[in-house]
Design a protein around this motif. Structure first.
Motif, PDB file in Angstrom:
ATOM      1  N   ASP A  57     -17.733   0.599  79.967  1.00 53.10           N
ATOM      2  CA  ASP A  57     -17.735   1.070  78.544  1.00 53.10           C
ATOM      3  C   ASP A  57     -19.188   1.270  78.052  1.00 53.10           C
ATOM      4  O   ASP A  57     -19.195   2.596  77.915  1.00 53.10           O
ATOM      5  CB  ASP A  57     -17.537  -0.005  77.532  1.00 53.10           C
ATOM      6  CG  ASP A  57     -16.669   0.730  75.864  1.00 53.10           C
ATOM      7  OD1 ASP A  57     -16.457   1.830  75.969  1.00 53.10           O
ATOM      8  OD2 ASP A  57     -16.635   0.018  75.110  1.00 53.10           O
ATOM      9  N   LYS A  89     -20.007   3.737  80.830  1.00 54.62           N
ATOM     10  CA  LYS A  89     -19.538   5.043  80.614  1.00 54.62           C
ATOM     11  C   LYS A  89     -19.568   5.955  79.815  1.00 54.62           C
ATOM     12  O   LYS A  89     -19.297   6.583  79.281  1.00 54.62           O
ATOM     13  CB  LYS A  89     -18.265   5.633  81.690  1.00 54.62           C
ATOM     14  CG  LYS A  89     -18.084   5.179  82.498  1.00 54.62           C
ATOM     15  CD  LYS A  89     -16.784   5.384  82.899  1.00 54.62           C
ATOM     16  CE  LYS A  89     -15.596   5.103  84.461  1.00 54.62           C
ATOM     17  NZ  LYS A  89     -14.172   4.888  84.229  1.00 54.62           N
ATOM     18  N   ARG A  90     -20.877   5.257  78.825  1.00 54.99           N
ATOM     19  CA  ARG A  90     -21.350   5.403  77.240  1.00 54.99           C
ATOM     20  C   ARG A  90     -19.639   5.739  76.678  1.00 54.99           C
ATOM     21  O   ARG A  90     -19.756   6.662  75.712  1.00 54.99           O
ATOM     22  CB  ARG A  90     -22.020   6.372  77.408  1.00 54.99           C
ATOM     23  CG  ARG A  90     -23.213   6.702  78.578  1.00 54.99           C
ATOM     24  CD  ARG A  90     -24.340   7.741  78.024  1.00 54.99           C
ATOM     25  NE  ARG A  90     -24.519   7.367  78.912  1.00 54.99           N
ATOM     26  CZ  ARG A  90     -26.272   7.957  79.303  1.00 54.99           C
ATOM     27  NH1 ARG A  90     -25.927   9.274  78.400  1.00 54.99           N
ATOM     28  NH2 ARG A  90     -26.984   8.075  79.908  1.00 54.99           N
ATOM     29  N   THR A  91     -18.453   5.403  76.523  1.00 59.00           N
ATOM     30  CA  THR A  91     -17.409   5.255  75.849  1.00 59.00           C
ATOM     31  C   THR A  91     -17.791   4.500  74.529  1.00 59.00           C
ATOM     32  O   THR A  91     -17.150   4.678  73.966  1.00 59.00           O
ATOM     33  CB  THR A  91     -16.120   4.603  76.558  1.00 59.00           C
ATOM     34  OG1 THR A  91     -16.553   3.823  77.654  1.00 59.00           O
ATOM     35  CG2 THR A  91     -15.637   6.476  77.224  1.00 59.00           C
ATOM     36  N   VAL A  92     -18.869   3.491  74.528  1.00 59.42           N
ATOM     37  CA  VAL A  92     -18.965   3.039  74.143  1.00 59.42           C
ATOM     38  C   VAL A  92     -19.767   3.608  72.552  1.00 59.42           C
ATOM     39  O   VAL A  92     -19.928   3.196  71.205  1.00 59.42           O
ATOM     40  CB  VAL A  92     -20.441   1.708  73.973  1.00 59.42           C
ATOM     41  CG1 VAL A  92     -21.009   2.243  74.015  1.00 59.42           C
ATOM     42  CG2 VAL A  92     -20.283   0.499  72.481  1.00 59.42           C
ATOM     43  N   VAL A  93     -19.586   4.854  72.898  1.00 58.78           N
ATOM     44  CA  VAL A  93     -20.504   5.898  71.907  1.00 58.78           C
ATOM     45  C   VAL A  93     -18.991   6.407  71.271  1.00 58.78           C
ATOM     46  O   VAL A  93     -19.592   6.396  69.909  1.00 58.78           O
ATOM     47  CB  VAL A  93     -21.445   6.938  72.402  1.00 58.78           C
ATOM     48  CG1 VAL A  93     -20.885   7.799  71.109  1.00 58.78           C
ATOM     49  CG2 VAL A  93     -22.311   6.840  72.735  1.00 58.78           C
ATOM     50  N   THR A  94     -18.045   6.529  71.635  1.00 62.29           N
ATOM     51  CA  THR A  94     -17.279   7.053  70.600  1.00 62.29           C
ATOM     52  C   THR A  94     -16.526   5.756  69.624  1.00 62.29           C
ATOM     53  O   THR A  94     -16.607   6.498  68.173  1.00 62.29           O
ATOM     54  CB  THR A  94     -15.643   6.624  71.882  1.00 62.29           C
ATOM     55  OG1 THR A  94     -15.969   7.910  72.553  1.00 62.29           O
ATOM     56  CG2 THR A  94     -14.229   7.303  70.368  1.00 62.29           C
ATOM     57  N   ILE A  95     -16.678   4.489  70.317  1.00 65.90           N
ATOM     58  CA  ILE A  95     -16.881   3.039  68.725  1.00 65.90           C
ATOM     59  C   ILE A  95     -18.258   3.461  68.034  1.00 65.90           C
ATOM     60  O   ILE A  95     -17.621   3.076  66.530  1.00 65.90           O
ATOM     61  CB  ILE A  95     -16.126   2.112  69.592  1.00 65.90           C
ATOM     62  CG1 ILE A  95     -15.105   1.876  70.420  1.00 65.90           C
ATOM     63  CG2 ILE A  95     -15.880   0.851  68.634  1.00 65.90           C
ATOM     64  CD1 ILE A  95     -14.125   1.068  71.066  1.00 65.90           C
ATOM     65  N   LEU A  96     -19.070   3.135  68.745  1.00 63.29           N
ATOM     66  CA  LEU A  96     -20.355   2.715  67.361  1.00 63.29           C
ATOM     67  C   LEU A  96     -20.228   3.973  67.123  1.00 63.29           C
ATOM     68  O   LEU A  96     -21.391   3.986  66.010  1.00 63.29           O
ATOM     69  CB  LEU A  96     -21.311   1.540  68.822  1.00 63.29           C
ATOM     70  CG  LEU A  96     -20.581   0.864  68.857  1.00 63.29           C
ATOM     71  CD1 LEU A  96     -22.209   0.425  69.627  1.00 63.29           C
ATOM     72  CD2 LEU A  96     -20.677  -0.195  67.980  1.00 63.29           C
ATOM     73  N   SER A  97     -20.158   5.263  67.360  1.00 66.33           N
ATOM     74  CA  SER A  97     -20.557   6.143  66.192  1.00 66.33           C
ATOM     75  C   SER A  97     -20.157   6.564  64.988  1.00 66.33           C
ATOM     76  O   SER A  97     -20.398   7.275  63.577  1.00 66.33           O
ATOM     77  CB  SER A  97     -20.534   7.626  66.849  1.00 66.33           C
ATOM     78  OG  SER A  97     -19.263   7.751  67.453  1.00 66.33           O
ATOM     79  N   CYS A 107     -27.274   3.559  76.331  1.00 67.09           N
ATOM     80  CA  CYS A 107     -27.540   5.215  76.490  1.00 67.09           C
ATOM     81  C   CYS A 107     -28.147   5.237  76.983  1.00 67.09           C
ATOM     82  O   CYS A 107     -29.471   4.158  76.513  1.00 67.09           O
ATOM     83  CB  CYS A 107     -27.077   5.728  75.774  1.00 67.09           C
ATOM     84  SG  CYS A 107     -25.822   6.135  74.714  1.00 67.09           S
TER      85      CYS A 107
END
Lengths: 254, 270, 286
Positions: free
Chosen positions: B77, B80-88, B270
């Motif tokens: 997460d 691949k920076r998918t964490v951005v999807t949640i934390l944005s 990131c």
């Protein structure tokens, strides 16, 4: 209108950077400076574009604004609150540079997740999803895994996700990258339309012509600072932005 | 609270879409079927043999989450920076960590519950095949409580995965650290006991003894959650012991997750 | 196009060659199998426990399965392992029962092979003592211990002690108590053996082992029949027959039954029947 009856309107500063500095510790303990004192404010209801060469610190600035990175110095606020407090992101929609949706999930999954977070009812989530899918022209791909999307589709999907909760502030990092001319036109139309509803947009881009077309104000960033701010209507002739840009960059700051 | 569950559910959903899960399901079910057939080679402890293999399969199935899925869902997460999807969104980092943890715990629970059901079916199949005579020692309570304790042990490991993933940047390092924790967790108890009462003739230096003793306050005692052996023989764990172990797991998980939150909130993503 | 097919052809050839090589590879592995097996028995128990992490039960099962494979073909072909191999098996059984002390199969295995076959009772009784500690509720470890002392080692005092212990356990069959009291009677030995084997057979699932036990039971039953007839003869003639053939002459039996182990039944001076095979598989060496 404002030209005829000049009334000093006090516009609320939505996004504020106040002398923000950011230093990374890279490999082997070397320090790398990304921002060297960025001061910038974006007013309510305007479209602000940041341009700048690679490595100018555009993305870093946007990441600090969305709370992913903490500034080493200085202060950043969204509507007066620190981005480190999660509730201040409630009104913000963010489109990252490389769209980072979950590969194994469908766009529909993402949108219903966004719906849950926004506290929408199931009905409203479905309605909003359908509208957005139509808007970004992905209405036939809503139930496909993101993995099967092309670059352009992913970009549009991420835009739909960013717009889902009807944010008042939209922060876009290179929204046009990877899109064909048709896609670019679509995104520009969306941004324009969105701005006409009174919302604020901050974005950064490489593509100067697009920036010229839609921005109220344009900031040129260089070496981690804001070099100058131009007003959209001041730029008359073709390629004027480009020549100013090149001049700024070649001169360096100060 | 609502947001926590949204994140947990998203994680769970993502985990379910991984193909590795289905491969493992098929392999595990084959292993369990095989265990029923293999047990016929043995002389009389047939229920024990079936349970030994089935409980081991449950354990391996559960361990799949901390070692593979959990790492992919957490380190991946961030990688691949998918964490951005949640934390944005307006999700705080503690909510993110807890939501992710609940998500992978649900995943672990689901896998283990599925295998537990398969174990019960395997036992019934064994009874049908070999006759009830060889299943006198079988106790559902023992099997259930051992599986539950096994789940708690793996939940501790899941929390440790969250910790490692909130510190490191790569999946590989997180996997390595998790593996190390798992091994230490299983061997530490024996080593400490050995150091505390060494066999005659072996001298152990004071600093070494202190160091080894200190590890048991840092690493989780995973070996204590292994009750497969007694469960296979139909001996349920006494309730007092069960509750002490449960509280230990709870306290340890809370501690590790709190530390993860502290470290993760300070981190640049990131 | 040609390339595509040439690789397909290569695959087929290589696969066929692979199939040919399977057996030789298996043979090579077979050579080293014994060596691996030897090494397991020499590993310290706590190291083995550490290696098997949380899978001690399954490890014990697999090791035992290996032990049975090691023995299995020998049983099938009536060939016995060598003396040092028995030591090896004993060591491994010890390791297995360290991993899972409650695992009952290895103890039975020890009793059946190392006990009945090799008569190494020091090894078997030590294992059974371990079992009696791990399986406190179970009457069988003490029962087996008592049986060994009574039937093989002819130590009635010790046997009585163990059998009384066995009788104390829950679910102990009532015949154990009777056995403990009747033990002074030498004649009850054969019956004790029969009862013991019958109990073992009833609890064994494995068909080959069951057949083994049944053969042994048949032999004992034949001895028992012969001994009964000898007693009958004594009642009638007030003396023991000199040879078993006397019984045929008297018409009490039609013929002397054969010993399934290939031995010959002989009448001892005290009226007991002995077999030259001593109820063991004839020690043809591999």
């Amino acid at each position: 209108m404002q030209g005829f009856f000049y009334v000093p309107m006090i516009k609320i500063k939505h996004l504020v950077f106040d002398n923000v500095k950011k230093t990374y510790t890279a490999d082997l303990g070397k320090k790398k400076t990304a921002l060297t004192g960025l001061t910038l404010s974006v007013l309510e209801g305007e479209v602000f574009g940041i341009v700048g060469p690679n490595g100018a610190g555009k993305s870093t600035a946007l990441k600090i604004l969305t709370g992913f990175i903490r500034p080493s110095q200085g202060k950043v606020t969204i509507c007066g609150h620190s981005p480190q407090i999660s509730s201040s992101l409630k009104k913000v929609g963010y489109l990252p540079e490389n769209p980072c949706l979950y590969e194994h999930l469908t766009l529909q999954d993402h949108l219903s997740f966004a719906g849950q977070l926004a506290g929408y009812s199931k009905e409203k989530t479905r309605e909003r999803s359908n509208n957005l899918l139509e808007l970004v022209q992905l209405d036939k791909s809503g139930n496909q895994s993101i993995r099967r999307f092309s670059k352009g589709m992913t970009q549009r999907a991420a835009l739909a996700y960013a717009l889902f909760h009807e944010p008042e502030i939209l922060i876009l990092d290179e929204p046009m990258s990877g899109l064909d001319p048709v896609g670019r036109k679509l995104v520009i139309d969306i941004i324009n339309n969105y701005n006409q509803q009174g919302n604020t947009v901050l974005f950064c881009s490489h593509i100067l012509t697009d920036v010229e077309r839609i921005c109220d104000r344009i900031g040129i960033m260089h070496q981690g600072q804001l070099a100058c701010v131009l007003k959209g209507e001041e730029l008359g002739g073709a390629n004027e932005l480009e020549s100013i840009f090149l001049k700024t960059v070649s001169m360096g700051v100060q | 609270m609502n947001k926590l569950w949204s994140v947990a559910f998203l994680t769970f959903k993502e985990g379910l879409k991984h193909r590795i899960l289905y491969c493992v399901f098929i392999v595990a079910l084959l292993a369990m079927t095989l265990s029923v057939l293999i047990s016929g080679f043995f002389m009389r402890d047939i229920s024990k043999i079936i349970l030994d293999f089935c409980l081991a399969t449950i354990s391996i199935g559960g361990l799949l989450v901390p070692f593979f899925l959990g790492i992919t869902l957490l380190a991946g997460d961030i990688d691949k920076r998918t964490v951005v999807t949640i934390l944005s969104r307006d999700i705080s980092r503690p909510q993110y960590i807890l939501g992710k943890y609940i998500g992978i715990s649900l995943l672990t629970g689901m896998i283990m519950a599925f295998f537990f059901a398969a174990t019960i079916i395997a036992i019934q199949g064994g009874i049908l095949l070999y006759g009830e005579h060889y299943f006198k020692s079988y106790s559902l309570l023992a099997v259930f409580s051992s599986t539950l304790l096994n789940y708690f042990g793996i939940s501790i490991l899941n929390a440790v995965v969250v910790l490692w993933c909130s510190i490191t940047t790569t999946s590989f390092l997180a996997t390595l650290l998790t593996l190390a924790t798992y091994l230490v967790g299983h061997l530490m108890d024996d080593v400490v006991r050995f150091i505390e009462s060494p066999p005659p003739g072996i001298l152990i230096s004071m600093p070494l003894q202190k160091t080894v003793q200190a590890t048991q306050y840092i690493f989780p005692n995973l070996a204590a959650f292994d009750h497969k052996l007694s469960a296979a023989h139909g001996i349920p764990i006494p309730f007092i012991q069960f509750s002490v172990l449960t509280s230990y797991a709870g306290v340890y998980i809370v501690a590790v997750l709190s530390l993860s939150i502290v470290l993760f909130t300070r981190r640049d993503l990131c | 196009m040609l390339k595509k097919f040439s690789f397909l052809f290569l695959f087929c050839t290589a696969f066929a060659l692979n199939a040919v090589l399977v057996q030789p590879v298996k043979e090579i592995r077979g050579i080293y199998l014994q060596e691996t097996y030897t090494r397991i028995g020499t590993l310290p128990s706590n190291l083995l426990q550490a290696f098997s992490l949380e899978f001690q039960g399954a490890t014990a099962d697999l090791l035992f399965l290996q032990t049975m494979t090691f023995m299995g073909y020998n049983i099938g072909e009536n060939v016995l392992p060598e003396q040092d191999e028995w030591q090896l098996i004993g060591n491994t059984l010890d390791r297995i029962t360290d991993l899972d002390p409650r695992f009952w199969d290895p103890y039975v295995f020890a009793e059946m092979f190392i006990g009945w076959q090799i008569r190494d009772f020091e090894l078997v009784n030590n294992l059974l003592l371990k079992a009696s500690k791990a399986r406190i509720e179970d009457y069988r470890p003490f029962y087996y211990l008592g049986f060994n002392h009574f039937y093989f080692q002819k130590n009635a005092t010790q046997a009585a002690f163990f059998l009384r212990e066995a009788a104390k356990r829950p679910r102990a069959p009532s015949f154990i108590k009777a056995l403990a009291s009747r033990m002074s009677l030498y004649g009850s030995q054969t019956i004790a053996g029969i009862v013991f084997l019958e109990e073992m057979i009833s609890e064994t699932y494995d068909l080959i082992l069951k057949q083994q036990l049944k053969t042994r039971l048949t032999a004992l039953q034949r001895i028992h029949e012969l001994e009964k007839t000898v007693l009958h003869y004594r009642k009638k003639h007030q003396r023991l027959p000199e040879k078993l053939e006397d019984l045929i002459r008297e018409g009490m039996i039609k013929n002397i039954p054969s010993d399934p182990y290939g031995g010959k039944f002989i009448l001892l001076k005290n009226g007991k029947v002995y077999t030259t095979s001593d109820l063991r598989v004839s020690s043809e060496k591999k």
